[in-house]
Design a protein around this motif. Structure first.
Motif, mmCIF file in Angstrom:
data_model
loop_
_atom_site.group_PDB
_atom_site.id
_atom_site.type_symbol
_atom_site.label_atom_id
_atom_site.label_comp_id
_atom_site.label_asym_id
_atom_site.label_seq_id
_atom_site.Cartn_x
_atom_site.Cartn_y
_atom_site.Cartn_z
ATOM 1 N N ALA A 116 -24.630 23.102 -105.111
ATOM 2 C CA ALA A 116 -25.249 24.270 -105.145
ATOM 3 C C ALA A 116 -24.357 24.079 -107.161
ATOM 4 O O ALA A 116 -25.973 25.108 -107.746
ATOM 5 N N ALA A 127 -34.724 22.631 -102.496
ATOM 6 C CA ALA A 127 -33.133 22.375 -101.364
ATOM 7 C C ALA A 127 -33.493 21.838 -99.578
ATOM 8 O O ALA A 127 -32.183 20.877 -99.685
ATOM 9 N N THR A 160 -29.160 24.289 -96.287
ATOM 10 C CA THR A 160 -30.373 24.528 -96.884
ATOM 11 C C THR A 160 -30.432 26.345 -97.370
ATOM 12 O O THR A 160 -30.508 26.216 -98.942
ATOM 13 N N LYS A 161 -29.679 26.693 -97.284
ATOM 14 C CA LYS A 161 -29.664 28.358 -97.605
ATOM 15 C C LYS A 161 -28.811 27.872 -99.190
ATOM 16 O O LYS A 161 -29.381 29.458 -99.489
ATOM 17 N N VAL A 162 -27.703 28.009 -98.631
ATOM 18 C CA VAL A 162 -26.589 27.908 -99.753
ATOM 19 C C VAL A 162 -28.058 27.241 -100.581
ATOM 20 O O VAL A 162 -27.741 27.636 -101.902
ATOM 21 N N GLU A 222 -30.823 26.751 -101.762
ATOM 22 C CA GLU A 222 -32.443 27.792 -101.660
ATOM 23 C C GLU A 222 -31.283 28.854 -102.920
ATOM 24 O O GLU A 222 -32.248 29.049 -104.195
ATOM 25 N N GLN A 223 -29.996 29.170 -102.350
ATOM 26 C CA GLN A 223 -30.029 30.795 -103.203
ATOM 27 C C GLN A 223 -29.451 30.344 -104.342
ATOM 28 O O GLN A 223 -29.756 30.612 -105.509
ATOM 29 N N GLN A 224 -28.947 28.738 -104.598
ATOM 30 C CA GLN A 224 -28.466 28.680 -105.920
ATOM 31 C C GLN A 224 -28.875 27.900 -106.992
ATOM 32 O O GLN A 224 -30.030 26.980 -107.603
ATOM 33 N N LYS A 225 -31.206 28.217 -105.905
ATOM 34 C CA LYS A 225 -32.484 27.809 -106.950
ATOM 35 C C LYS A 225 -32.228 25.777 -107.277
ATOM 36 O O LYS A 225 -32.878 25.292 -108.435
ATOM 37 N N GLU A 232 -27.566 25.735 -92.997
ATOM 38 C CA GLU A 232 -26.111 26.522 -93.613
ATOM 39 C C GLU A 232 -26.927 25.885 -95.022
ATOM 40 O O GLU A 232 -26.711 26.840 -95.558
#
Ligand code: GLN
Length: 289
Positions: A66, A23, A12-14, A16-19, A10
């Motif tokens: 993030a 991540a 990592t995904k957050v 990654e989404q925020q570049k 979870e």
């Protein structure tokens, strides 16, 4: 009920989404920070369930990261020369690049009895304090314009147990009474004057990555119009504080080797040299009084 693995995914995904650049690594380091779980333990127990309170704490920290707050400002830990330093928003996060500077200083001071060091623009103290920790008979001064940075350096000096050999002085370069008392008398005190001053051209600051641009103190980055302001001042005003044959050494930006060398030569320094870092970029300039 959240498992370690689910939470890490979870996080990592957050990020990654925020570049966020690394991540996965940062998500892991924050998990390690919150739970104290080691990598080895994680691999054997990734299904273990984590207390909801801890999971919430983790999610909060992920949220901060993030927003591009540097990882080190969240954990208040940075590693430099193998030592842990406390950091906050008032100091530049110690960079691995700067280890080249410290390693060079160690080489120059090798065999010298009780060397005296001056670290101008000490920030977190990472340069001076690692030198003191690695050379048990050395002592030194770390100067900085920022009283908030000096509080951080003092804390680090205590943590590394070198506080008895480190004097931390608030000074805008050499303008404080501490230095003025000595100026002109040519009371040359230091075997080495070392500095990683602010060296980014003002106009280039906007181009830096968000973590650095918005979260490292501007004061620690901005080298004024041409980026050379602090080198000019330190080279010309700092020389009198060096013992004869004492060394002045700077960290520089990759494209400042020639300019800073010229400054040193113009000011009468000898054996002026540019040294590259591990990635092959010009990183250090040094010269002997
Ligand atoms: N000397 C400190 C460091 O290397 C601070 C440098 C700065 O603030 N420019 O991290």
């Amino acid at each position: 009920m959240t498992s370690l693995e689910t939470l890490l995914k979870e996080g990592t995904k957050v990020l990654e989404q925020q570049k966020i650049q690394e991540a996965g690594l940062d998500a892991w380091l924050l998990l390690e920070y919150v739970t104290g779980v080691s990598r080895a333990f994680y691999f054997a127990h990734s299904d273990d369930v984590i207390e909801e309170e801890k999971a919430e704490e983790y999610r909060n920290l992920i949220q901060k990261r993030a927003e591009h707050i540097p990882l080190q400002h969240i954990t208040h830990q940075a590693y430099f020369m193998g030592f842990e330093f406390y950091v906050n928003e008032n100091v530049l996060v110690p960079r691995q690049d700067t280890e080249t500077l410290v390693e060079k200083a160690l080489e120059l001071l090798k065999g010298k009895k009780a060397p005296e060091i001056l670290d101008m623009c000490t920030g977190s103290g990472c340069i001076l304090l690692s030198l003191l920790a690695l050379m048990q008979d050395a002592c030194g001064v770390g100067a900085d314009i920022s009283p908030q940075a000096l509080l951080v350096a003092e804390k680090n000096a205590r943590n590394l147990e070198v506080d008895k050999r480190a004097r931390l002085v608030e000074s805008d370069l050499f303008s404080s009474p501490f230095f003025e008392e000595k100026t002109g008398k040519d009371q040359a005190w230091y075997d080495i004057l070392i500095s990683n001053p602010p060296y980014i051209r003002s106009a280039d600051i906007e181009e830096l990555m968000e973590e650095v641009r918005d979260h490292d103190p501007r004061l620690a980055l901005d080298g004024h119009e041409d980026g050379l302001y602090f080198y000019r001042k330190i080279v010309s005003e700092g020389k009198v504080f060096l013992k004869k044959d004492g060394w002045m050494l700077f960290e520089i930006g990759y494209d400042q080797g020639q300019d800073v060398s010229e400054l040193m030569v113009e000011n009468g320094f000898q054996d002026v040299k540019v040294i590259k870092d591990l990635t092959g970029l010009d990183r250090v300039v040094l010269g002997r009084r």
